[in-house]
Design a protein around this motif. Structure first.
Motif, PDB file in Angstrom:
ATOM      1  N   ALA A 270      34.141  59.753  52.847  1.00 38.80           N
ATOM      2  CA  ALA A 270      34.449  59.614  51.735  1.00 38.80           C
ATOM      3  C   ALA A 270      35.966  60.196  51.472  1.00 38.80           C
ATOM      4  O   ALA A 270      36.488  58.764  50.531  1.00 38.80           O
ATOM      5  N   GLY A 271      35.929  61.224  52.162  1.00 39.91           N
ATOM      6  CA  GLY A 271      37.262  61.683  51.705  1.00 39.91           C
ATOM      7  C   GLY A 271      38.123  60.906  52.724  1.00 39.91           C
ATOM      8  O   GLY A 271      39.396  60.460  51.953  1.00 39.91           O
ATOM      9  N   LEU A 272      37.814  60.530  53.599  1.00 39.39           N
ATOM     10  CA  LEU A 272      38.561  59.691  54.392  1.00 39.39           C
ATOM     11  C   LEU A 272      39.221  57.959  54.232  1.00 39.39           C
ATOM     12  O   LEU A 272      40.142  57.857  53.711  1.00 39.39           O
ATOM     13  N   ALA A 273      37.889  57.430  53.241  1.00 35.74           N
ATOM     14  CA  ALA A 273      38.534  56.347  51.975  1.00 35.74           C
ATOM     15  C   ALA A 273      39.276  56.628  50.911  1.00 35.74           C
ATOM     16  O   ALA A 273      40.012  56.149  50.728  1.00 35.74           O
ATOM     17  N   GLY A 274      39.460  57.886  50.376  1.00 38.17           N
ATOM     18  CA  GLY A 274      40.113  58.283  49.692  1.00 38.17           C
ATOM     19  C   GLY A 274      42.210  58.715  50.519  1.00 38.17           C
ATOM     20  O   GLY A 274      43.089  57.581  50.374  1.00 38.17           O
ATOM     21  N   VAL A 275      42.192  59.157  51.213  1.00 34.20           N
ATOM     22  CA  VAL A 275      43.103  58.990  52.562  1.00 34.20           C
ATOM     23  C   VAL A 275      43.890  57.679  52.834  1.00 34.20           C
ATOM     24  O   VAL A 275      44.843  56.930  52.494  1.00 34.20           O
ATOM     25  N   VAL A 276      43.057  57.293  53.390  1.00 38.56           N
ATOM     26  CA  VAL A 276      43.666  55.838  53.877  1.00 38.56           C
ATOM     27  C   VAL A 276      44.332  54.369  52.819  1.00 38.56           C
ATOM     28  O   VAL A 276      44.545  54.172  53.013  1.00 38.56           O
TER      29      VAL A 276
END
Lengths: 316, 391
Positions: free
Chosen positions: B274-280
């Motif tokens: 989910a954190g990756l979703a935010g960064v991307v």
């Protein structure tokens, strides 16, 4: 400065704001005591809150129905909506034995979307209603300094919520129905062997929980808050579920938890009002942080219904 | 030998059995569509008009399809994480908060290292974003493992906390210096061009397909990660342990698996994705962290939609790919439907809820089929054994 923060109005607000929490949490207490976790409470609150609001809104616009009847109708409609959604939730959780946590989230999403949909179609812009007014007590009790403002300045639903607590405690602890609920929640196999219809008891508690959740939503939109907007509950339903854990599944303790929570809420509002140098975001954050801490240290181990979230099927 | 066992044998041989397991998901979708149609009729809208308008809006043009995939990207990242969590027995509702935390951390890194080597900056930002989201999810896992705190409740609370944290930072420390003033929009400065994820397009034709759209490499990364997680969950020992705890906590404990550690690990992974979703989202689409003050101002509800997509994908990362595309299409199409027919897009939220309920309710039918299969197979084995002994 202390006297600026801990004013009488803050305490009065705390009592008033606790109303929706108490309705929803007491309802959920019944549900969870019988072993069912209903996480859709917030969605049911939104639907009950909207329908109650809409009825009162129409009644006030029409000016045909004398105010008390409009309010009564609003409450009844909210109860009905809550009962229907509770029935659906009971069917999903008890008969279909769906995983209770996530099915609750589904009900929540449905209530969130559908209430907003109805609001946009039927009303359109945020409005307010007159709703429930303060009760005029005899002997001018309202005017008594401090005590009067805190305890005698509320509307009917507030008093109803607090009156519900001893009633709930009595039903759970002193009636046969309450005994059946507790048995079903602790040991459904044994209860079944004793001839108790586990499914029926659970249906009853989930519907009761739904009705009270609908009433909680209505109390928010026509009594305490007197306005409806998208996501008007902003997660109150979830906090109410957490309060049941925190209160150890006992109505009086749940009420204390609700009061503590709404007191923190009233405090952070007051802090914002008097412009203290606390970033408003931290004040807004505070209730949620407290809820997590409360959950972590809740004295729940004694009373947690053993069968909570476990579906029951005869012959398994 | 009775009829049903012969049918079962044929189904098993042709692997149709596994396909039939997807039927409940499809039936759930059909039911949700039926209910949605009823709602539409009640709203004085023609369901066919509504659905065709949505289809047009979602896939009608190249740009529309690109927008659908752009919307699907964060949903897919979250769905991968949710799949891991659910398979590990953890119901993670904290996608929103974890996405926000990942975005905050990743954007900060991208802003600090902006002017350096683009590849290093992007990779670093993504790693840091993953870790930030993972820690936020792991916190909920820790609370569940050691304090028995219901992870649904804790993650919902953490979501709200994360939103406030983001608002606080975007109005304060992280605020774009070029915009500081009374009426500022809560947003960070724009990240340097080298730190931005390149656009993604299919090199066919002139101009290439998707070349002039907002589609970016995030989608490709997500798809690759979906495949990797599939292999991880079903072909590695670690993945097996996660799934074991999810299926039967008690049995796993008796088998010597450290259940507490697996719980936290599942939530770490879920939060990380989910954190990756935010960064991307920041690196590939908006190039800054921005919100409008509302809880979903940055995430666009990808945290919740990811949950629905994960369920709809059968809790399988590969299945999450078409499921996310479907939900991206729903969201984009709903906006067109709202423009064309005046039906509020909040209908989609309600339909999402229905899909969740229907999919989860269908489990009972899958379980009953599985039980019947097991009992039929074992009665066949018993029959064979009896025959052998007799001879």
């Amino acid at each position: 400065m202390i006297d600026q923060i801990f004013t009488a109005s803050v305490f009065a607000s705390a009592i008033r704001l606790a109303t929706p929490y108490i309705f929803a949490a007491i309802g959920e207490t019944f549900t969870q005591r019988s072993g069912v976790l209903n996480l859709g409470v917030d969605g049911i609150m939104l639907m009950g809150g909207f329908m109650g609001f809409y009825v009162v809104h129409l009644a006030e616009k029409a000016e045909v129905l004398a105010s008390p009847i409009g309010l009564l109708l609003g409450v009844l409609v909210a109860l009905l909506v809550g009962a229907l959604m509770g029935l659906a939730m009971a069917f999903i959780s008890v008969t279909l034995q769906a995983k209770q946590g996530i099915s609750g989230i589904g009900v929540y999403l449905f209530g969130l979307g559908f209430s907003e949909l109805l609001f946009q179609q039927l009303i359109g812009t945020p409005q307010s209603v007159e709703g429930f007014q303060r009760i005029a007590f005899p002997f001018n009790l309202n005017q008594v300094p401090v005590i009067g403002e805190i305890f005698f300045n509320h509307n009917l639903l507030v008093y109803l919520a607090f009156a519900l607590v001893p009633i709930a405690a009595y039903v759970l602890n002193k009636t046969t129905f309450g005994l059946m609920i507790r048995a079903v929640g602790q040991n459904p196999e044994a209860a079944d062997a004793m001839g108790i219809n586990v499914a029926q008891v659970r249906y009853a508690t989930v519907i009761i929980g739904g009705m009270l959740a609908g009433l909680a939503g209505a109390s928010l939109t026509i009594a305490v808050g007197k306005v409806f907007q998208q996501n008007v509950t902003a997660g109150i339903g979830f906090i109410a579920v957490a309060l049941v854990y925190f209160g150890g599944w006992r109505p009086y303790h749940v009420m204390m938890g609700a009061l503590l929570f709404s007191f923190v809420n009233a405090l952070q509002l007051q802090i914002k009002v008097i412009g203290l140098n606390v970033p408003s975001e931290f004040a807004t954050m505070a209730p949620y942080v407290i809820t997590i801490i409360a959950l972590a240290f809740a004295s729940k181990r004694q009373e947690q219904p053993t069968a909570l979230t476990k579906p029951f099927e005869r012959g398994e | 030998m009775n009829d049903s066992s012969t049918v079962t044998r044929i189904l098993r041989l042709t692997r149709l059995n596994q396909v039939i397991d997807f039927f409940p998901v499809l039936v759930a979708l059909l039911l949700a569509l039926v209910v949605a149609s009823i709602l539409l009729v009640a709203l004085n809208a023609n369901p066919f008009d509504a659905f065709s308008s949505m289809l047009q809006g979602a896939f009608g043009t190249e740009n529309a399809t690109a927008e659908t995939l752009v919307k699907a990207t964060p949903i897919l990242f979250v769905a991968i994480g949710i799949t891991v969590a659910f398979r590990g027995g953890m119901i993670n509702i904290g996608g929103e908060g974890q996405m926000i935390m990942g975005a905050i951390a990743g954007t900060t890194v991208a802003l600090i290292f902006g002017e350096g080597n683009g590849f290093i900056t992007i990779t670093l930002a993504m790693i840091v974003g993953f870790i930030a989201g993972a820690l936020y999810g792991g916190l909920a896992g820790f609370l569940k493992a050691y304090f028995d705190v219901n992870e649904i409740l804790s993650t919902i609370m953490l979501n709200q906390i994360a939103v406030q944290m983001m608002n606080f930072l975007l109005n304060g420390v992280l605020l774009d210096p070029a915009d500081a003033g009374i009426n500022h929009i809560p947003k960070t400065a724009r990240i340097a061009e080298v730190a931005q994820l390149p656009r993604l397009f299919i090199p066919i034709g002139e101009p290439a397909i998707f070349e002039r759209t907002r589609l970016h490499y995030g989608l490709l990364i997500a798809i690759v990660l979906a495949v990797i997680i599939y292999i991880f969950l079903w072909r590695t020992a670690m993945g097996y342990r996660i799934r074991a705890v999810g299926e039967n906590e008690r049995a796993s404990r008796y088998a010597g698996i450290n259940v507490k550690r697996q719980m936290i690990f599942s939530m770490l992974l879920a939060g990380g994705f989910a954190g990756l979703a935010g960064v991307v989202q920041v690196l590939g689409l908006q190039y800054r962290l921005q919100t409008d003050g509302s809880p979903i101002g940055f995430t666009g509800n990808a945290g919740f939609n990811g949950i629905v997509a994960a369920l709809f994908g059968g809790l399988n990362p590969i299945g999450a790919i078409p499921a996310s595309a479907f939900f991206g299409g729903l969201l984009v199409g709903a906006q067109k439907m709202q423009r064309d027919l005046g039906v509020p897009a909040s209908l989609i939220t309600a339909v999402n809820g229905l899909i969740v309920v229907f999919v989860v309710s269908s489990e009972i039918f899958i379980r009953r089929r599985a039980k019947r299969r097991v009992s039929v197979e074992s009665s066949e084995d018993n029959l064979k054994k009896t025959v052998e002994v007799k001879e």
